[in-house]
Design a protein around this motif. Structure first.
Motif, short mmCIF file in Angstrom:
data_model
loop_
_atom_site.label_atom_id
_atom_site.label_comp_id
_atom_site.label_asym_id
_atom_site.label_seq_id
_atom_site.Cartn_x
_atom_site.Cartn_y
_atom_site.Cartn_z
N ARG A 58 -8.19 4.13 0.10
CA ARG A 58 -7.38 5.19 0.68
C ARG A 58 -6.30 5.61 -0.31
N ASN A 69 0.82 -1.22 0.00
CA ASN A 69 0.00 0.00 0.00
C ASN A 69 0.85 1.26 0.00
N ASP A 106 -13.30 0.72 7.11
CA ASP A 106 -14.03 1.67 6.28
C ASP A 106 -13.15 2.14 5.12
N SER A 107 -13.82 2.67 4.08
CA SER A 107 -13.13 3.02 2.84
C SER A 107 -12.01 4.04 3.05
N ALA A 108 -12.20 4.98 4.00
CA ALA A 108 -11.21 6.02 4.22
C ALA A 108 -9.89 5.45 4.73
N ARG A 109 -9.93 4.26 5.33
CA ARG A 109 -8.72 3.64 5.85
C ARG A 109 -8.33 2.39 5.08
N ASN A 168 -11.18 -5.59 -2.12
CA ASN A 168 -11.85 -4.85 -1.06
C ASN A 168 -12.84 -5.79 -0.37
N ARG A 210 -2.97 7.71 -0.88
CA ARG A 210 -1.89 8.28 -0.08
C ARG A 210 -1.02 9.26 -0.86
#
Length: 352
Positions: free
Chosen positions: A99, A69, A92-95, A87, A101
């Motif tokens: 995500r 990642n 949750d999607s934000a983490r 997935n 970066r």
């Protein structure tokens, strides 16, 4: 010799993801090297030279394919994300899966379920491109594997083959809860089991499951997992990415306390129900098979075994400028780059 491409991984489970990509690069006459660090340190791919940080810097590859990642931003070449799993909504999607970066230039997505969210993010952020290619790890599921899956299935002698694979996340792992029931079924001998665990599972858990190997079961190492998926009729798992991988073959999956149960799964929460769940999976009703096919086509419709070739083609399109001009990376990418430099002990110049 300058390497055309560089493979990057931080965990051993990335090897089956990158191996088909390496094979496709070799088949197209390209030069490829691999840089494995952290949990993947010491691992290797057949025919692919291993390099360290200084060698990776000197190679100046056209592109760096990452099955982690993150990726070192100071290595030359396009930074291409090929993902280390589907997935499966562990967080949750934000983490989790979506995500961003700020470290990658191109995301090679697995199917519509992944492509649509990443294209929305790309339109909003503007500093990366997206191409739906399918996932290199699944190429072996749809290609001749030179008898590897047949060899794993042969000891079953006609019995149904059950694959067990579990995540390492303690709160989600089925391995501690289903051991006694799996051991009992193995002892009965009606089914033949292929057993595997995530490389990050505790050593004592590995020891318990390895001890089940015998005439009715075999323990499978990470490098054999794709062949095991081809060989098996049914998967028993939990909230692991292997559930989605297996379903892509249009085969039934039994899940123990999945975090987000869905219609394509046979989910249960009482270990004593395992025999009944296996019976249902081995004789799936048409409605269940319809859900399996629907879900499989959403996450990974590619069934030709050529996802690695599409990843390479998409990368070349990106390098040729056919995916437009990207915005500059956000400030957060710069701070993450500093942390990566600190972790790797490198403070020299970036390579472009």
């Amino acid at each position: 010799m300058m390497a055309e491409y560089l493979l990057f991984a931080t965990e051993r489970y990335a090897l089956p993801i990158l191996a088909p990509l390496a094979q496709a690069l070799h088949a197209s006459g390209q030069s490829v090297s691999a840089w494995f660090t952290d949990g993947a340190a010491g691992a290797s791919l057949p025919g692919v030279p291993d390099v360290g940080l200084q060698q990776a810097l000197a190679l100046r590859p056209r592109a760096l394919f990452s099955a982690a990642n993150w990726v070192p931003p100071f290595i030359a070449g396009a930074k291409v994300q090929v993902f280390h799993g589907f997935n499966v909504q562990k967080r949750d999607s934000a983490r989790g899966h979506f995500r961003v970066r700020g470290l990658f230039d191109l995301y090679c997505t697995q199917g519509p379920a992944t492509t649509a969210p990443f294209r929305e993010l790309a339109e909003r952020e503007g500093h990366f491109a997206v191409a739906e290619t399918g996932w290199p790890k699944l190429d072996p599921l749809f290609l001749d594997d030179a008898g590897a899956s047949a060899a794993l299935r042969a000891p079953a002698q006609g019995r149904p083959v059950i694959l067990f694979g579990s995540t390492f996340t303690e709160r989600l792992s089925a391995a501690p809860h289903l051991f006694e029931q799996i051991a009992a079924d193995i002892g009965g001998g009606a089914h033949y089991w292929l057993l595997t665990l995530h490389p990050k599972c505790p050593p004592e858990l590995f020891a318990r499951y390895r001890a089940l190997a015998g005439p009715n079961a075999a323990f499978i190492e990470p490098e054999q997992v794709m062949a095991a998926q081809r060989a098996a009729d049914v998967l028993v798992s939990d909230t692991s990415s292997i559930v989605s991988e297996f379903v892509v073959q249009h085969k039934p999956v039994v899940t123990f306390r999945n975090r987000v149960p869905q219609p394509h799964m046979i989910d249960f929460d009482d270990p004593s129900q395992l025999p009944a769940m296996l019976a249902r999976a081995l004789h799936p009703e048409p409605a269940l098979m319809a859900e399996i096919r629907r879900y499989a086509d959403d996450i990974h419709p590619w069934r030709d075994g050529r996802s690695s070739e599409r990843v390479i083609a998409a990368t070349e399109d990106f390098l040729a400028g056919e995916m437009g001009v990207l915005k500059r990376k956000p400030f957060g990418a710069w701070t993450r780059g500093l942390q990566i430099r600190k972790d790797l002990g490198y403070w020299g110049p970036s390579r472009r």
